[in-house]
Structures are given as structure tokens and as C-alpha cells.
Design a protein around this motif. Structure first.
Motif, PDB file in Angstrom:
ATOM      1  N   THR B 300      63.319   8.152  63.541  1.00 56.77           N
ATOM      2  CA  THR B 300      62.623   7.097  62.793  1.00 56.77           C
ATOM      3  C   THR B 300      63.462   5.832  62.728  1.00 56.77           C
ATOM      4  O   THR B 300      64.661   5.890  62.441  1.00 56.77           O
ATOM      5  N   PHE B 301      62.821   4.696  63.025  1.00 53.56           N
ATOM      6  CA  PHE B 301      63.452   3.393  62.839  1.00 53.56           C
ATOM      7  C   PHE B 301      62.778   2.700  61.667  1.00 53.56           C
ATOM      8  O   PHE B 301      61.564   2.792  61.501  1.00 53.56           O
ATOM      9  N   PHE B 302      63.560   2.001  60.857  1.00 50.83           N
ATOM     10  CA  PHE B 302      62.989   1.172  59.796  1.00 50.83           C
ATOM     11  C   PHE B 302      63.031  -0.282  60.255  1.00 50.83           C
ATOM     12  O   PHE B 302      64.071  -0.760  60.713  1.00 50.83           O
ATOM     13  N   LYS B 303      61.884  -0.946  60.145  1.00 51.40           N
ATOM     14  CA  LYS B 303      61.812  -2.326  60.613  1.00 51.40           C
ATOM     15  C   LYS B 303      61.326  -3.216  59.481  1.00 51.40           C
ATOM     16  O   LYS B 303      60.318  -2.930  58.838  1.00 51.40           O
ATOM     17  N   GLU B 304      62.064  -4.283  59.259  1.00 49.48           N
ATOM     18  CA  GLU B 304      61.727  -5.184  58.157  1.00 49.48           C
ATOM     19  C   GLU B 304      60.535  -6.075  58.503  1.00 49.48           C
ATOM     20  O   GLU B 304      60.473  -6.636  59.592  1.00 49.48           O
ATOM     21  N   VAL B 305      59.570  -6.182  57.581  1.00 46.90           N
ATOM     22  CA  VAL B 305      58.497  -7.184  57.708  1.00 46.90           C
ATOM     23  C   VAL B 305      58.371  -7.925  56.371  1.00 46.90           C
ATOM     24  O   VAL B 305      58.659  -7.362  55.319  1.00 46.90           O
ATOM     25  N   PRO B 306      57.943  -9.193  56.422  1.00 50.39           N
ATOM     26  CA  PRO B 306      57.729  -9.914  55.164  1.00 50.39           C
ATOM     27  C   PRO B 306      56.510  -9.352  54.426  1.00 50.39           C
ATOM     28  O   PRO B 306      55.607  -8.774  55.050  1.00 50.39           O
ATOM     29  N   VAL B 307      56.491  -9.531  53.106  1.00 50.73           N
ATOM     30  CA  VAL B 307      55.450  -8.904  52.286  1.00 50.73           C
ATOM     31  C   VAL B 307      54.052  -9.395  52.664  1.00 50.73           C
ATOM     32  O   VAL B 307      53.097  -8.603  52.715  1.00 50.73           O
ATOM     33  N   ASN B 308      53.897 -10.686  52.980  1.00 52.35           N
ATOM     34  CA  ASN B 308      52.537 -11.167  53.307  1.00 52.35           C
ATOM     35  C   ASN B 308      52.031 -10.545  54.609  1.00 52.35           C
ATOM     36  O   ASN B 308      50.844 -10.283  54.761  1.00 52.35           O
ATOM     37  N   GLU B 309      52.963 -10.292  55.533  1.00 55.31           N
ATOM     38  CA  GLU B 309      52.556  -9.628  56.770  1.00 55.31           C
ATOM     39  C   GLU B 309      52.114  -8.187  56.459  1.00 55.31           C
ATOM     40  O   GLU B 309      51.104  -7.715  56.979  1.00 55.31           O
ATOM     41  N   ALA B 310      52.865  -7.521  55.580  1.00 56.35           N
ATOM     42  CA  ALA B 310      52.514  -6.143  55.190  1.00 56.35           C
ATOM     43  C   ALA B 310      51.111  -6.108  54.596  1.00 56.35           C
ATOM     44  O   ALA B 310      50.318  -5.196  54.865  1.00 56.35           O
ATOM     45  N   GLN B 311      50.795  -7.117  53.781  1.00 55.45           N
ATOM     46  CA  GLN B 311      49.475  -7.142  53.137  1.00 55.45           C
ATOM     47  C   GLN B 311      48.373  -7.426  54.145  1.00 55.45           C
ATOM     48  O   GLN B 311      47.274  -6.887  54.051  1.00 55.45           O
ATOM     49  N   GLU B 312      48.677  -8.249  55.147  1.00 60.23           N
ATOM     50  CA  GLU B 312      47.707  -8.535  56.195  1.00 60.23           C
ATOM     51  C   GLU B 312      47.445  -7.252  57.018  1.00 60.23           C
ATOM     52  O   GLU B 312      46.299  -6.912  57.325  1.00 60.23           O
ATOM     53  N   ILE B 313      48.518  -6.520  57.323  1.00 60.89           N
ATOM     54  CA  ILE B 313      48.374  -5.266  58.071  1.00 60.89           C
ATOM     55  C   ILE B 313      47.530  -4.275  57.260  1.00 60.89           C
ATOM     56  O   ILE B 313      46.676  -3.575  57.791  1.00 60.89           O
ATOM     57  N   LEU B 314      47.754  -4.258  55.948  1.00 59.70           N
ATOM     58  CA  LEU B 314      46.984  -3.366  55.075  1.00 59.70           C
ATOM     59  C   LEU B 314      45.501  -3.722  55.119  1.00 59.70           C
ATOM     60  O   LEU B 314      44.645  -2.848  55.248  1.00 59.70           O
ATOM     61  N   ARG B 315      45.206  -5.020  55.041  1.00 62.73           N
ATOM     62  CA  ARG B 315      43.804  -5.453  55.094  1.00 62.73           C
ATOM     63  C   ARG B 315      43.144  -4.993  56.395  1.00 62.73           C
ATOM     64  O   ARG B 315      42.037  -4.472  56.398  1.00 62.73           O
ATOM     65  N   ARG B 316      43.869  -5.194  57.509  1.00 68.46           N
ATOM     66  CA  ARG B 316      43.297  -4.806  58.805  1.00 68.46           C
ATOM     67  C   ARG B 316      43.078  -3.291  58.878  1.00 68.46           C
ATOM     68  O   ARG B 316      42.077  -2.828  59.407  1.00 68.46           O
ATOM     69  N   SER B 317      44.016  -2.528  58.320  1.00 69.65           N
ATOM     70  CA  SER B 317      43.859  -1.069  58.403  1.00 69.65           C
ATOM     71  C   SER B 317      42.686  -0.605  57.542  1.00 69.65           C
ATOM     72  O   SER B 317      42.043   0.401  57.836  1.00 69.65           O
ATOM     73  N   GLN B 318      42.398  -1.351  56.468  1.00 68.54           N
ATOM     74  CA  GLN B 318      41.247  -0.978  55.634  1.00 68.54           C
ATOM     75  C   GLN B 318      39.925  -1.293  56.340  1.00 68.54           C
ATOM     76  O   GLN B 318      38.959  -0.557  56.218  1.00 68.54           O
ATOM     77  N   GLU B 319      39.908  -2.383  57.113  1.00 67.49           N
ATOM     78  CA  GLU B 319      38.723  -2.745  57.911  1.00 67.49           C
ATOM     79  C   GLU B 319      38.329  -1.600  58.839  1.00 67.49           C
ATOM     80  O   GLU B 319      37.156  -1.280  59.013  1.00 67.49           O
ATOM     81  N   LEU B 320      39.369  -1.031  59.441  1.00 69.39           N
ATOM     82  CA  LEU B 320      39.178   0.022  60.433  1.00 69.39           C
ATOM     83  C   LEU B 320      38.376   1.184  59.862  1.00 69.39           C
ATOM     84  O   LEU B 320      37.710   1.914  60.579  1.00 69.39           O
ATOM     85  N   LEU B 321      38.457   1.332  58.536  1.00 65.35           N
ATOM     86  CA  LEU B 321      37.847   2.499  57.906  1.00 65.35           C
ATOM     87  C   LEU B 321      36.346   2.340  57.654  1.00 65.35           C
ATOM     88  O   LEU B 321      35.720   3.243  57.144  1.00 65.35           O
ATOM     89  N   ARG B 322      35.788   1.206  58.010  1.00 67.28           N
ATOM     90  CA  ARG B 322      34.337   1.054  57.823  1.00 67.28           C
ATOM     91  C   ARG B 322      33.622   1.974  58.798  1.00 67.28           C
ATOM     92  O   ARG B 322      33.960   2.039  59.974  1.00 67.28           O
ATOM     93  N   GLU B 323      32.606   2.638  58.297  1.00 63.72           N
ATOM     94  CA  GLU B 323      31.914   3.639  59.113  1.00 63.72           C
ATOM     95  C   GLU B 323      31.400   3.065  60.429  1.00 63.72           C
ATOM     96  O   GLU B 323      31.471   3.705  61.470  1.00 63.72           O
ATOM     97  N   GLU B 324      30.896   1.813  60.366  1.00 60.68           N
ATOM     98  CA  GLU B 324      30.303   1.251  61.595  1.00 60.68           C
ATOM     99  C   GLU B 324      31.373   0.994  62.658  1.00 60.68           C
ATOM    100  O   GLU B 324      31.063   0.884  63.833  1.00 60.68           O
ATOM    101  N   ASN B 325      32.642   0.927  62.235  1.00 59.72           N
ATOM    102  CA  ASN B 325      33.709   0.694  63.205  1.00 59.72           C
ATOM    103  C   ASN B 325      34.257   1.987  63.800  1.00 59.72           C
ATOM    104  O   ASN B 325      34.862   1.994  64.854  1.00 59.72           O
TER     105      ASN B 325
END
Lengths: 264, 328
Positions: B300-325
Motif C-alpha cells: 500500500t502507498f499513501f498519496k497526499e491529495v488536497p481536501v477539495n480534490e478529495a471532496q470532488e472525488i467523493l462526489r464523482r464516486s457517488q454519481e457512479l452509484l445512480r442506478e441508471e449509470n
């Protein structure tokens, strides 16, 4: 910032009563402010952890709002008001279960250890000193696991920790480690000197008694506690009639004057 | 209903866990890989937070009634009556069918979602099991507050529709996570990464860490060099412990990274909500599922990301969970 959904707010790293009071007062003010996007606020000994929904509020903006609330609390000029309660608990000091536990772990009765450590002549006197004090719930370390410090004490009691931790501790017991009195809600491992046992629970996940209607815990951070020594007979009586037992909880406001000007 | 024929390493009833209880320091519990549970639930017509089974290798169960299920998560060589069982799609089990999970092909934890959910009491708003105690019998929630054992009978809730009217669906192949044995977990640094020396921080962010054999639902420990801390400042509370990683206990979310005595550990759903060591970083929410599929011995590698990027990644991962997708 603490990850992408949490904020941590710190009030110092000395572990003082002042830090604790500030954290609790701010935590209550933050809850009362009902900020948009805030999902949870939890106060620990010297800090607050907040969970928020990042799609509703930006973390940096939230931090700004939190600081604003904190400034409002500080403007009260040293005087802190905390929503608190006085909880009076019946405690069977030097009970047979904690004695049995000590014996099973090959250590002397724990109240004897405390008496010796503090240079006090008898167990009865330790009980008198311990039950004379009013305690402050400084932190909650797990479900029901409250840690108490004395607010005022005729004589400060200290206790050494076990050299080897205990494999088990009877449920509903209080123990003393350093100057902190803490609670074992369930049978669990431990390492502080045991004082006694309560006939009633302070945490009940199944909420089997009306006192647990609002919360599964009786004691919350910022509450005060007094212990009333009871006898074996009283213990059995209360335990038997648990359903009719009335917890003694008096909600009030705790006021204290803070020295210095700790920032956030 | 399911009958447990073999319990395997550890199988528990889990949903998405308990939120809103930080103030009474109640553990969160819930699945280690939320994406897999959510998708499984959608495949069987449940709401995404319904309770399923989180499965480690070795589980064998028998269906005692016809049941609509989906198997997601890590590939544990699942079989129905000895023949390979498809993953990431709706399947029907007949009465008497035997479902087994015999060896790890990829990932670490498989999920079994069942139409109607696993029927156990709701405690603090969740059906999740909190496993505690040396013999695993001091926990609460889920099925009798413990992992399932041979001979247990698990009840199933009422499916949303009759069993014959189920739509059989498949997850689009590109959306099925591929689990390898080298991971990159992105972290938001702070609040106390500055407790580390420059070299300590470099160790944390550059070293190829090995998932320790102690890793589990309470915490993921990592083997490697010690992470170096600065000397402790004089004013800090003495009673908090001798090593500079110690602090006054504070709230720690799932994904929080500490290094008690220099050894990195990530807080997982069955860990206490309070920790006595400084928080150096937090794994981003979108990468917690990966953590749950990493297994002892993985890199395992730990990689630093800024918090706003983390939140953007979270938003995108939640999109993925829509049934139509999600589905073909």
C-alpha cells in the motif's frame, strides 16, 4: 481539516479543566447554532470533532462559521455557562464482585491499594473521601465509558494502575486511575483500581428503562456526579426493583469562571 | 432463510453502520466496502443501506427457501452447488442450493445481498454487527452481536416484490472494481502531520507499506519502517504517554491515520471513535472501500491529495452509484 467530511477543533494540549470547559461550551454553542450541512458534533476532552456534508457546505467556510460561534462564547468574558446536570448515583463501595475480581487476578482488594497509596488508614476513610467529592464528566471514551475528575475534593485521591492489565472487570463498576474515576459499563478488560459497583446501569443499548428514552447513556460530557455509598441490602433492593428505580438527574446550568484567554 | 454450514474466517451481518453517535462514542461498524454492498442491494431491489453479509473466505450456506441474491466485492471463488457463481448480477437460489466461498482470487471481502435484507433487530438505527472481545462475544448488533457460526439460521426480510417478478440485472463490466494486491490510498494530511520529522513524513508517503496480518475490522496496521516523530514539546500533558505520537484522546473518524510508536494504523468501522495518538492524515472517503479489499501481505502507498480534490472525488464516486449509470 480531518479528511473530506470531518473538522477537528482543538482547545489545547495540556488536558486542563479550562480546555475541557471551553470545548464543551463551544460544542454546545455549535449545536445550538444548527449550521447548514453539519451532521454531528462530538466533544472530547480537549477537542471537538464535527462531521459535515461536503456537498452542502465547504469545510473552510464551516471553519469560519465555527470560529464566529467560538468568538461569541468568548465574549462572555471568562464566565462559562454549560448545560449540565447533577446526577446522584448509589454506589456499593468495596462490593463482593470487585473483591472477587481482584482475588481472581492475584492482587489485593483494590480499595486497600488505594488506601495504602494515599497513606490513608482505612478503606472506610477512602470511601468517605471519594464519596464526598463532586465529579465532572470530562470525557466519554466509548459507549457508557465516562471519565470523571473531581471538581472539589477535601482530599485528592490518586491510584496507580495495575502492573498487568485485568482480563475482565465486572460490569457497572467504577475504578480510579491517577485522579480519574471511570466506569466499566460491561464486563471488559481493564487496568485501574476498582472502587465499587452500581445496582443500576448507566448505559443501556436496549433502553429497557424509561430513563434511557432520550439517550442510551445517563451521563454526558459536562454533567456532574455524586456518589452515595449504599449497603449490600440497599444494593439488592435497588437491583431487584430496577424497573421502578428513579434515576436522580437534575438538569441545570453549570457556571464557571475561566482564567486566561485560550484561543481556538 | 439461510443455514450456516461453515462459518469460515469471519462473516458478519453489516449495513452501512451507525452514524450520529460520535457524542456517546458508539462505534460505527458497517461494511468495509460500501460500494459493493450498495450495488449488491440495488441488484436485488433493496435500498442501498440494507443489511447483507460481509464474508471472509470459508463461508458455506444453504438456502432454506427460494431467494434472490447478488454476490459482489472481492472474488472469493463463490460457487453454487459446486459450480462457479456469477458475481455483480442478480441471481436466484432455489431451496436447498449451497453457496460457498472457498478461496481468495482477488480482494478480501465478498458481500452477499439478499432481496429483503438479512432480518436482524435494528440497534441504534443499524443492523450492523460490532464484534468485540477476545472470543468475539462481547459485541452487539447484527446476528446476536457476533460473527455467524455453524448451525445458525439467518432470517430474511420481506422482498419489495414477489420473487417471480424480479428483474435480473448485471453491473456494466467497466464499473466492476478490479482488486489487485498493490494499492494507492489517497489521504488528506493533517491535522497533526507536523508532529512528524521531515523524514517521518517522507517515510509515511513514500514507503511501500505491507498490510499487516493484524489488519482487521478494528484497524489496518502496516508493516515497514518506523515513522519518525519530532521530540515532544515540554508543555504537553505528561500523563498522555511517553512517545511523541501520544495525545489527549480525541475523536477519530473511520479512515483516520495514526502511528502509535511509529507504526501506521488506519481506523476501521469497529474501532473506538476515540484515539489517544495524533491524527496524521485521513484516508479520503472514496478510497475506504479499497482499504476494505486490501488483504494482509498486500502493498500500500499513501498519496497526499488536497481536501477539495478529495471532496470532488467523493462526489464523482457517488454519481457512479445512480442506478441508471450502473447496470447494463
Amino acid at each position: 481539516m480531518c479528511g473530506d467530511q470531518f473538522l477537528s477543533i482543538y482547545y489545547g494540549d495540556e488536558g486542563s479543566f479550562e480546555e475541557n470547559v471551553l470545548a464543551i461550551a463551544h460544542g454546545q454553542a455549535i449545536e445550538e447554532a444548527r449550521m447548514e450541512g453539519v451532521l454531528e458534533t462530538a466533544v472530547t476532552a480537549s477537542s471537538i470533532l464535527m462531521r459535515y456534508n461536503p456537498s452542502l457546505i465547504d469545510g473552510t467556510e464551516l471553519m469560519g462559521q465555527v470560529k464566529e460561534v467560538a468568538r461569541g462564547v468568548r465574549r462572555a468574558k471568562g464566565k462559562m455557562r454549560i448545560n449540565s446536570a447533577m446526577v446522584t448515583l448509589p454506589m456499593f463501595y468495596d462490593d463482593p464482585w470487585t473483591r472477587e475480581c481482584a482475588e481472581a487476578h492475584h492482587v489485593p482488594p483494590n480499595l486497600e491499594v488505594i488506601a495504602k497509596f494515599n497513606g490513608i488508614g482505612s478503606i472506610e476513610e477512602v470511601v468517605r473521601f471519594h464519596s464526598a467529592a463532586t465529579y465532572w464528566v470530562r470525557y466519554v471514551a466509548g459507549p457508557g465509558l465516562v471519565g470523571l475528575i473531581p471538581l472539589s475534593q477535601e482530599r485528592v485521591l490518586l491510584a496507580p494502575k495495575y502492573e498487568r492489565p485485568r482480563a475482565w472487570t465486572p460490569s457497572r463498576t467504577f475504578g480510579l486511575g491517577g485522579h480519574v474515576t471511570s466506569y466499566y459499563p460491561f464486563e471488559m478488560p481493564g487496568g485501574i483500581q476498582l472502587l465499587g459497583r452500581l445496582p443500576v446501569p448507566l448505559f443501556d443499548a436496549t433502553r429497557s428503562h424509561p430513563a434511557f428514552g432520550e439517550s442510551p447513556a445517563i451521563c454526558h460530557i459536562g454533567y456532574r456526579i455524586k456518589f452515595v455509598p449504599i449497603t449490600k441490602e440497599e444494593y439488592s433492593e435497588i437491583e431487584k426493583n430496577f424497573q421502578n428505580y428513579e434515576y436522580h438527574i437534575e438538569r441545570d446550568v453549570f457556571e464557571t469562571e475561566l482564567k486566561g484567554d485560550e484561543g481556538v | 432463510m439461510f443455514e450456516i454450514l461453515e462459518s469460515g474466517l469471519m462473516t458478519t451481518v453489516q449495513d452501512l453502520g451507525r452514524d450520529q453517535y460520535f457524542s456517546i462514542a458508539l462505534v460505527k461498524s458497517g461494511v468495509m466496502d460500501t460500494f459493493s454492498l450498495r450495488v449488491g442491494n440495488l441488484l436485488v431491489g433493496n435500498h442501498t443501506g440494507e443489511a447483507g453479509l460481509e464474508i471472509s473466505v470459508g463461508l458455506k450456506v444453504r438456502a432454506l427457501s427460494p431467494t434472490i441474491i447478488a454476490i459482489t466485492g472481492g472474488d472469493l471463488a463463490s460457487k453454487i452447488n459446486g459450480a462457479d457463481a456469477p458475481m455483480w448480477e442478480t441471481i436466484k437460489l432455489d431451496k436447498g442450493d449451497i453457496l460457498s466461498f472457498s478461496s481468495i482470487r482477488s480482494g478480501f471481502r465478498a458481500y452477499l445481498a439478499v432481496a429483503g435484507g438479512i432480518d436482524v433487530p435494528v440497534l441504534f438505527g443499524s443492523k450492523s454487527t460490532y464484534v468485540s472481545g477476545r472470543s468475539g462475544d462481547l459485541g452487539f448488533g447484527g446476528f446476536k452481536g457476533r460473527p455467524v457460526r455453524k448451525g445458525d439460521i439467518l432470517e430474511i426480510g420481506r422482498p419489495r416484490k414477489p420473487i417471480d417478478s424480479f428483474e435480473f440485472r448485471k453491473v456494466k463490466p467497466p464499473l466492476i472494481p478490479k482488486f489487485k494486491d498493490v494499492w494507492t490510498l489517497r489521504v488528506v494530511l493533517g491535522p497533526f502531520e507536523y508532529f512528524l520529522t521531515e523524514r517521518g513524513l517522507e517515510t509515511l508517503l513514500k514507503h511501500p507499506w505491507r498490510v499487516s496480518y493484524r489488519a482487521g475490522r478494528t484497524g489496518y496496521w502496516y508493516d515497514g519502517p518506523l515513522v519518525e516523530f519530532k521530540e515532544r514539546a515540554d508543555h504537553q500533558l505528561k500523563g498522555a504517554g511517553t512517545h511523541p505520537s501520544n495525545c489527549i484522546s480525541d475523536g477519530v473518524p473511520v479512515g483516520g491515520v495514526q502511528a502509535p510508536f511509529g507504526v501506521p494504523v488506519i481506523f476501521c468501522p469497529d474501532q473506538s471513535t476515540i484515539g489517544g495518538h495524533v491524527k496524521l492524515a485521513t484516508v479520503i472517503s472514496a478510497d475506504l472501500d479499497k482499504l476494505g479489499q486490501s488483504k494482509p501481505g498486500d502493498k500500500t502507498f499513501f498519496k497526499e491529495v488536497p481536501v477539495n480534490e478529495a471532496q470532488e472525488i467523493l462526489r464523482r464516486s457517488q454519481e457512479l452509484l445512480r442506478e441508471e449509470n450502473l447496470f447494463i
